[in-house]
Write an enzyme that holds these catalytic residues in place. Structure first.
Site, PDB file in Angstrom:
ATOM      1  N   SER A 466       0.805  -1.210   0.000  1.00  0.00           N
ATOM      2  CA  SER A 466       0.000   0.000   0.000  1.00  0.00           C
ATOM      3  C   SER A 466       0.847   1.273   0.000  1.00  0.00           C
ATOM      4  CB  SER A 466      -0.958  -0.032   1.199  1.00  0.00           C
ATOM      5  OG  SER A 466      -1.970   0.933   1.069  1.00  0.00           O
ATOM      6  N   ASP A 477       9.918   5.783 -10.304  1.00  0.00           N
ATOM      7  CA  ASP A 477       9.495   6.497 -11.508  1.00  0.00           C
ATOM      8  C   ASP A 477      10.265   7.801 -11.704  1.00  0.00           C
ATOM      9  OD1 ASP A 477       7.696   4.490 -11.985  1.00  0.00           O
ATOM     10  OD2 ASP A 477       5.941   5.565 -11.234  1.00  0.00           O
ATOM     11  N   LYS A 491      -0.667  -4.314  -3.393  1.00  0.00           N
ATOM     12  CA  LYS A 491      -1.952  -3.713  -3.006  1.00  0.00           C
ATOM     13  C   LYS A 491      -2.020  -2.300  -3.580  1.00  0.00           C
ATOM     14  CE  LYS A 491      -4.666  -2.230   0.998  1.00  0.00           C
ATOM     15  NZ  LYS A 491      -4.662  -0.793   0.635  1.00  0.00           N
TER      16      LYS A 491
END
Length: 703
Positions: A466, A477, A491
């Site tokens: 999460s 990224d 998740k």
């Protein structure tokens, strides 16, 4: 069909009242009015506001039935096929029953379960009288979740005979005398049996609601009043109590740990191993006997309002069962759960003549005191505030790189993950959210500059989920740091908490809360962590079972999707240096004896996990045990050290359950594991040290 089940409930109630003393059956449990209201209201909220908007109909009703039975008897040890056939006559009626405020179906099933539970354990205890023949060539199925239900009592008894025989053989292989084996197993089964008499209607309702909510989607949960309180405590890292970690051992609530600075520790009158046999409220309240009471019930009695008095009736750790008690009065106070807070350390890395310092920040969860923040409390607790302080301290220590250790961090506050990302990337988007209507919103932070712009690694494993995955994915990224470890949980959904009492207009908590999925989050590159998780740039071995832990282990997980990337600009170029980092890691790992042993242990543990069937022949089992012991002894003879991994407990298997070892042994074992060399963290520190030595990362640090 419902009439037939109602008759079964009436029959069980009559049978229990007429024969409870004779058969020693557990009491029949019945639903309470507020539980029926909570289920009905939950159904309305979930139907209209959940991300998936799944209606409560016959199809979902059947799924709820299957999952409820699975939760009660996952390995198919207790029910018979005839029980299941009877239950399934009502598989399509749960939806109608919930909307009619009728919970008789799940409670009737649970009462049958309790009866079977007691019956099976009575049989298990009877088997201990005669012992077993271990020269026979027979086997025992370890993993039974896909096995058929026993069709007859005889099949069930044969299954339990093999289960008890395996328990006996494990102890025998560890060198336990026969008399001690019989005593240990009788006590084990007796303690297990005692749990059936401690169940309350709340336990039945919680299990049933878990079956309901998890049948919609894995991360939607119902939290009863007590569970909601515990969730609040875990987020703000504080509670009002006495500062003691408690554990149930042999029907006694035992002190396992004293929190430094808490009332229990400061009193000087309590010690680890002391048993709490009674609890009284105030200076002169009546002492309530708590022997045989579940530890969560004892905790409720001990917690209370700040500055109020609770008195404990203590049986000291060194006293016999008939020993002298002492009464210890304590004043409740705020207890800070520091072990769950962010912590830092500094590691030294040597590279030839060069020495580098690498800071490590361990973050167990993304916590935040929501109430404190709403109140405007200047000192409210949060992960971002604590990490900001630690980063400032590490910068003063002049560290050359940072490791964010998020292993086993299951998530927490989404805003905290966004804020922490800003500490390393500055201003910009962090994630994208899509709600149930398909609307996409980009979430980011407005921090003008990052707090740390130097070399960075994020260490994750299968237990990182999460909010941990949001953070790791954003760092990846942006090209801001190197991600190290195992693929994460997977998740990629967002939950909100719905207070059912507020929805119902209740002044006092009665109905509990729903932790409900309302959105799916996506990476800023357009992908999602859902199902696939975050794949590390450099993969390191780990002990967690990917088949049983992770989003891919759920049968109704949301699929992996992709949307358009957000408008963002990468900050660094990790990809060009990854081959060099990987090459240096490979060369170091090949020479590192501890790392080689870790890989060996991980592979060995994986082989053990794949054993779904195990022999009950002593000669075969002893040969396998001797092989494991010889492998570990070879290590000790090589350099005086044995295995330092968690798998060591498996390879040196003693046949005991955790609560059957003495408290001192358990604490010593945990201490040894905590103090053992953390091979994975050490290698991650080395990788950051490598990154710090490369020109590209050094230039990023000096910006």
């Amino acid at each position: 069909m419902r009439t037939k089940f109602a008759l079964l409930l009436v029959f069980l109630a009559f049978f229990s009242s007429a024969h409870a003393l004779e058969a020693n059956l557990p009491p029949v449990l019945a639903p309470e009015e507020e539980q029926a209201r909570a289920a009905h209201l939950s159904a309305q909220v979930l139907t209209y506001y959940h991300y998936k908007k799944v209606p409560l109909d016959d199809a979902l009703s059947a799924k709820i039935m299957n999952r409820y039975i699975e939760l009660l008897d996952p390995e198919r040890f207790f029910f018979l096929q005839s029980d299941i056939d009877q239950f399934m006559t009502n598989r399509d009626n749960i939806d109608d029953a919930i909307f009619k405020d009728d919970l008789s179906i799940p409670f009737a099933i649970f009462n049958v379960y309790e009866q079977r539970y007691v019956e099976r354990l009575n049989y298990a205890r009877d088997l201990l009288e005669n012992g077993f023949d271990f020269s026979q060539n027979e086997s025992y199925t370890l993993i039974r979740d896909k096995e058929p239900w026993p069709k007859t009592i005889e099949e069930s008894q044969d299954l339990w005979r093999k289960r008890v025989k395996n328990d006996w053989l494990r102890l025998k292989l560890a060198g336990t005398p026969e008399a001690t084996i019989r005593e240990t197993l009788n006590k084990r089964y007796s303690n297990s049996q005692a749990r059936a008499y401690k169940y309350k209607s709340d336990d039945v309702f919680q299990t049933f609601m878990t079956a309901y909510t998890n049948s919609i989607e894995p991360h939607t949960d119902y939290l009863g009043v007590a569970a909601a309180s515990d969730f609040d405590i875990s987020m703000k890292l504080s509670l009002v109590g006495i500062g003691a970690v408690l554990q149930e051992r042999d029907e006694y609530t035992t002190i396992r740990e004293l929190v430094p600075g808490g009332p229990a520790q400061l009193s000087g009158q309590l010690a680890v191993g002391d048993r709490i046999v009674g609890v009284a409220q105030g200076k002169d309240g009546e002492i309530v006997d708590v022997v045989g009471t579940r530890v969560n019930e004892v905790v409720k009695l001990i917690r209370g309002e700040k500055d109020t008095v609770v008195r404990l009736d203590i049986l000291p750790t060194d006293a016999g069962l008939d020993g002298k008690h002492r009464i210890v009065p304590l004043v409740r106070d705020n207890i800070s759960l520091e072990k769950q807070a962010a912590q830092k350390s500094v590691k030294i890395v040597k590279d030839g003549e060069t020495t580098r310092k690498i800071g490590v920040i361990t973050l167990p969860t993304f916590y935040e005191d929501f109430d404190g923040r709403r109140r405007g409390d200047k000192d409210y607790r949060s992960a971002s505030r604590d990490v900001a302080k630690l980063l400032a301290e590490l910068k003063k220590d002049d560290v050359d790189g940072i490791v964010m250790d998020l292993r086993n961090n299951g998530g927490g506050s989404l805003p905290q993950a966004i804020e922490l990302t800003g500490f390393f990337v500055g201003k910009g988007p962090v994630l994208q959210q899509r709600n149930g209507d398909g609307e996409i919103k980009v979430n980011g932070n407005k921090r003008a500059t990052a707090l740390w712009t130097g070399p960075l690694a994020v260490l994750i494993n299968r237990g990182s989920a999460s909010a941990s995955e949001i953070f790791a994915a954003a760092i990846q990224d942006y090209g801001r740091g190197v991600i190290v470890g195992e693929p994460s949980f997977g998740k990629g959904t967002v939950q909100t908490v719905v207070d059912l009492d507020k929805e119902a207009g209740n002044a006092t908590p009665e109905l509990g809360e729903l932790k409900m999925t309302v959105a799916q989050f996506f990476r800023i590159n357009g992908g999602t962590t859902q199902l696939r998780g975050v794949t590390p740039d450099i993969i390191l071995p780990g002990f967690l079972d990917e088949e049983k832990l992770g989003e891919s282990s759920f049968d109704n997980a949301l699929p992996w999707l992709q949307i358009k990337p957000a408008d963002y600009r990468p900050l660094g170029e990790i990809k060009p240096i990854l081959p060099e980092l990987q090459s240096r890691h490979n060369a170091r790992a090949a020479k590192d004896k501890d790392f080689t042993r870790l890989v060996e242990d991980v592979n060995e543990l994986e082989l053990l996990r794949k054993q779904s069937i195990i022999s009950l022949n002593e000669t075969e089992r002893r040969a396998e045990r001797d092989r494991q012991i010889a492998r570990l002894k070879a290590r000790e003879s090589a350099d005086g050290k044995g295995s330092t991994s968690p798998a060591d407990l498996v390879f040196r298997e003693d046949g005991l359950q955790a609560d059957e070892r003495s408290l001192s042994e358990s604490l010593a074992s945990e201490k040894a594991l905590k103090e053992a060399k953390d091979v994975i963290l050490d290698e991650t520190v080395n990788i950051v040290g490598d990154a710090a030595s490369l020109p590209k990362v050094e230039s990023a640090k000096n910006n």
